[in-house]
Scaffold this motif. Structure first.
Motif, short mmCIF file in Angstrom:
data_model
loop_
_atom_site.label_atom_id
_atom_site.label_comp_id
_atom_site.label_asym_id
_atom_site.label_seq_id
_atom_site.Cartn_x
_atom_site.Cartn_y
_atom_site.Cartn_z
N LYS A 170 0.83 -1.21 0.00
CA LYS A 170 0.00 0.00 0.00
C LYS A 170 0.87 1.26 0.00
O LYS A 170 0.66 2.17 -0.81
N GLU A 171 1.83 1.29 0.92
CA GLU A 171 2.68 2.47 1.05
C GLU A 171 3.80 2.53 0.02
O GLU A 171 4.25 3.61 -0.36
N LEU A 172 4.25 1.36 -0.44
CA LEU A 172 5.41 1.33 -1.34
C LEU A 172 5.07 1.27 -2.82
O LEU A 172 5.87 1.66 -3.67
N ILE A 173 3.86 0.75 -3.15
CA ILE A 173 3.50 0.58 -4.57
C ILE A 173 2.19 1.27 -4.91
O ILE A 173 2.15 2.15 -5.77
N TRP A 174 1.10 0.90 -4.27
CA TRP A 174 -0.24 1.31 -4.71
C TRP A 174 -0.48 2.81 -4.56
O TRP A 174 -0.83 3.49 -5.53
N ASN A 175 -0.31 3.33 -3.35
CA ASN A 175 -0.53 4.77 -3.13
C ASN A 175 0.41 5.63 -3.99
O ASN A 175 -0.04 6.58 -4.63
N PRO A 176 1.72 5.31 -4.02
CA PRO A 176 2.62 6.10 -4.87
C PRO A 176 2.27 6.05 -6.34
O PRO A 176 2.41 7.06 -7.05
N LYS A 177 1.82 4.90 -6.83
CA LYS A 177 1.44 4.77 -8.25
C LYS A 177 0.30 5.73 -8.57
O LYS A 177 0.30 6.41 -9.60
N PHE A 178 -0.69 5.77 -7.69
CA PHE A 178 -1.84 6.65 -7.90
C PHE A 178 -1.38 8.11 -7.94
O PHE A 178 -1.73 8.87 -8.86
N LEU A 179 -0.62 8.51 -6.94
CA LEU A 179 -0.17 9.90 -6.84
C LEU A 179 0.72 10.30 -8.01
O LEU A 179 0.59 11.39 -8.57
N GLU A 180 1.63 9.42 -8.37
CA GLU A 180 2.53 9.72 -9.49
C GLU A 180 1.77 9.95 -10.78
O GLU A 180 2.00 10.94 -11.48
N LEU A 181 0.84 9.05 -11.10
CA LEU A 181 0.16 9.13 -12.39
C LEU A 181 -0.85 10.27 -12.45
O LEU A 181 -1.00 10.92 -13.49
N ILE A 182 -1.56 10.56 -11.35
CA ILE A 182 -2.53 11.65 -11.41
C ILE A 182 -1.79 12.97 -11.64
O ILE A 182 -2.24 13.82 -12.42
N ASN A 183 -0.64 13.14 -11.00
CA ASN A 183 0.11 14.38 -11.17
C ASN A 183 0.75 14.49 -12.55
O ASN A 183 0.79 15.57 -13.15
N GLU A 243 1.14 -7.93 -6.47
CA GLU A 243 1.18 -6.59 -5.91
C GLU A 243 1.51 -5.55 -6.97
O GLU A 243 0.95 -4.45 -6.98
N SER A 244 2.41 -5.90 -7.88
CA SER A 244 2.78 -4.98 -8.97
C SER A 244 1.62 -4.80 -9.94
O SER A 244 1.34 -3.68 -10.39
N ARG A 245 0.92 -5.88 -10.28
CA ARG A 245 -0.24 -5.78 -11.17
C ARG A 245 -1.32 -4.90 -10.55
O ARG A 245 -1.92 -4.07 -11.23
N ILE A 246 -1.56 -5.08 -9.26
CA ILE A 246 -2.55 -4.24 -8.57
C ILE A 246 -2.12 -2.77 -8.63
O ILE A 246 -2.95 -1.88 -8.84
N GLY A 247 -0.82 -2.54 -8.49
CA GLY A 247 -0.30 -1.18 -8.58
C GLY A 247 -0.63 -0.52 -9.91
O GLY A 247 -0.94 0.68 -9.98
N GLU A 248 -0.60 -1.32 -10.98
CA GLU A 248 -0.95 -0.80 -12.30
C GLU A 248 -2.44 -0.44 -12.36
O GLU A 248 -2.85 0.44 -13.11
N GLY A 249 -3.26 -1.15 -11.58
CA GLY A 249 -4.68 -0.80 -11.49
C GLY A 249 -4.88 0.55 -10.82
O GLY A 249 -5.75 1.33 -11.22
N PHE A 250 -4.05 0.84 -9.83
CA PHE A 250 -4.09 2.16 -9.19
C PHE A 250 -3.62 3.23 -10.17
O PHE A 250 -4.17 4.35 -10.19
N ALA A 251 -2.61 2.90 -10.98
CA ALA A 251 -2.11 3.85 -11.98
C ALA A 251 -3.19 4.16 -13.01
O ALA A 251 -3.41 5.32 -13.39
N LYS A 252 -3.90 3.13 -13.46
CA LYS A 252 -4.98 3.31 -14.44
C LYS A 252 -6.11 4.15 -13.85
O LYS A 252 -6.69 5.02 -14.52
#
Length: 202
Positions: free
Chosen positions: A85-98, A179-188
């Motif tokens: 959550k802290e290392l992949i998912w949340n950062p992926k979301f924040l990075e891509l939205i910005n 976990e990495s695949r889920i991170g891509e879902g947050f990015a999308k």
């Protein structure tokens, strides 16, 4: 045979890639002129898999399966899951939205711990399907969230609410990490959400 496999993959990916994002309440025009937005991620309502297991039940079941295959692997996986959550998912979301907002020439920074920001975006993660990758065939992860804007000083004042269903998480090539695949879902999710913001406040 190879052509049949490719066709099946194309058809299945076409079905899986359908993400639904809808503005359920309010509008996003209040974001015009804002320079920063506070972001909070909530996992309290998270369900997993088609069976909609609680996170506790899913982690217990998955760890037991991995330990049965190879002793100790389930315990290692539990640590990876906890940190995702802290290392992949949340950062992926924040990075891509910005990234998408900058490309759209909107200077709005979405970050955690911006307590002085007038508005807060609550990312309520409600459902995750991890997907799978068996080299020849694979199934992308899926992430469903409720994205809610509130006044930071008055959380009861909800300005807008957006539902995002089954955002697909996948990468080119093989990706054997759930976990990495889920991170891509947050990015999308973030990409689609940023595009909606750009459309609403252009």
């Amino acid at each position: 045979m190879r052509k049949i496999v490719v066709l099946v993959l194309l058809l299945s990916s076409g079905i899986v890639m359908a993400q639904k994002m809808k503005l359920e309440k309010g509008d996003l025009k209040f974001l015009s002129g804002q320079k920063e937005v506070n972001v909070e991620f909530v996992y309290d309502n998270l369900k997993l898999m088609k069976e909609k297991l609680s996170e506790t039940d899913y982690v217990t079941k998955r760890a037991a399966e991995l330990n049965e295959k190879s002793k100790g692997n389930g315990d290692i996986w539990k640590k990876k899951w906890k940190g995702s959550k802290e290392l992949i998912w949340n950062p992926k979301f924040l990075e891509l939205i910005n990234v998408v907002l900058v490309k759209g020439k909107k200077e709005i920074s979405f970050q955690e711990e911006l307590k002085s920001a007038k508005y807060t975006l609550i990312v309520d993660v409600v459902w995750i399907y991890p997907g799978w990758d068996a080299a020849v065939m694979k199934q992308p992860a899926k992430v469903s969230t409720v994205l809610k804007f509130v006044e930071t000083a008055n959380r009861n004042n909800v300005l807008a609410e957006v539902s995002s269903e089954e955002a697909p998480g996948d990468q080119w090539g093989n990706n054997f990490s759930n976990e990495s695949r889920i991170g891509e879902g947050f990015a999308k999710t973030a990409k689609s959400f940023a595009k909606l913001i750009l459309k609403e406040i252009k």
